[in-house]
Write an enzyme that holds these catalytic residues in place. Structure first.
Site, mmCIF file in Angstrom:
data_model
loop_
_atom_site.group_PDB
_atom_site.id
_atom_site.type_symbol
_atom_site.label_atom_id
_atom_site.label_comp_id
_atom_site.label_asym_id
_atom_site.label_seq_id
_atom_site.Cartn_x
_atom_site.Cartn_y
_atom_site.Cartn_z
ATOM 1 N N GLY A 67 0.822 -1.205 0.000
ATOM 2 C CA GLY A 67 0.000 0.000 0.000
ATOM 3 C C GLY A 67 0.852 1.249 0.000
ATOM 4 O O GLY A 67 0.702 2.131 -0.843
ATOM 5 N N GLY A 69 4.461 0.820 0.676
ATOM 6 C CA GLY A 69 5.813 0.348 0.396
ATOM 7 C C GLY A 69 6.691 0.318 1.634
ATOM 8 O O GLY A 69 7.765 -0.272 1.617
ATOM 9 N N GLU A 72 6.960 -3.271 3.264
ATOM 10 C CA GLU A 72 7.659 -4.147 2.321
ATOM 11 C C GLU A 72 9.153 -3.840 2.302
ATOM 12 O O GLU A 72 9.984 -4.749 2.226
ATOM 13 C CB GLU A 72 7.027 -4.008 0.940
ATOM 14 N N HIS A 99 24.095 5.902 -5.153
ATOM 15 C CA HIS A 99 24.798 6.129 -3.894
ATOM 16 C C HIS A 99 24.786 4.930 -2.957
ATOM 17 O O HIS A 99 25.721 4.761 -2.173
ATOM 18 C CB HIS A 99 24.197 7.319 -3.156
ATOM 19 N N ARG A 138 30.814 3.271 2.664
ATOM 20 C CA ARG A 138 29.633 3.243 3.524
ATOM 21 C C ARG A 138 28.873 1.920 3.391
ATOM 22 O O ARG A 138 28.377 1.378 4.386
ATOM 23 C CB ARG A 138 28.731 4.437 3.199
#
Length: 149
Positions: A67, A69, A72, A99, A138
């Site tokens: 609905g 996201g 999920e 990124h 990162r």
């Protein structure tokens, strides 16, 4: 390119639309369901196998839908090796790939039109990771933490 996709009831029609458009565009799409509309289905049993398939197949990317996201994206990110990003416009999908080397994009089936959703997905699938040292550093830090958890 192999693309894994999954949804619950909240984005069932969007998932079917994206599967058809992606296959027409030449993508090798693996549909993890839902395969029938079930108004009370739960997203984790559908999303987690999709994320596991992406994690287990280097070079594959994934799409998870619901609905909003949000749930999920959270479910997909529970799978080791997944970097799922919620995107509600193409620019976010592009940045997630450039990124973060995101390997799954999450969309809300109730948040945009089918055409807007396809534009987000297309951007995600066609944008490469930049490879910049700072971004890789990162990602490596996140992977090191994940390996300890």
């Amino acid at each position: 390119m192999r693309v894994h996709i999954a949804t619950d009831h909240a984005a069932f029609e969007l998932k079917n639309h994206l599967v058809d458009r992606l296959r027409a565009a030449g993508y090798d799409v693996v549909d993890h369901g839902a395969h029938t509309y079930e108004a009370l289905d739960d997203y984790p049993p559908l999303i987690i196998p999709c994320a596991e398939a992406v994690a287990g197949e280097p070079g594959a990317l994934g799409i998870v839908l619901g609905g909003s996201g949000n749930g999920e994206q959270i479910a997909a990110n529970k799978v080791r090796g997944i970097r799922a990003a919620l995107a509600y416009k193409p620019e976010l999908a592009e940045l997630a790939r450039q990124h973060n080397d995101a390997n799954i994009v999450a969309l809300g089936g109730r948040m945009q039109s089918f055409d807007e959703a396809y534009a987000i997905v297309e951007t995600f699938l066609t944008t490469p990771f930049s490879g910049d040292e700072r971004h890789q550093r990162r990602i490596d830090q996140l992977a090191a933490y994940e390996a300890r958890a």
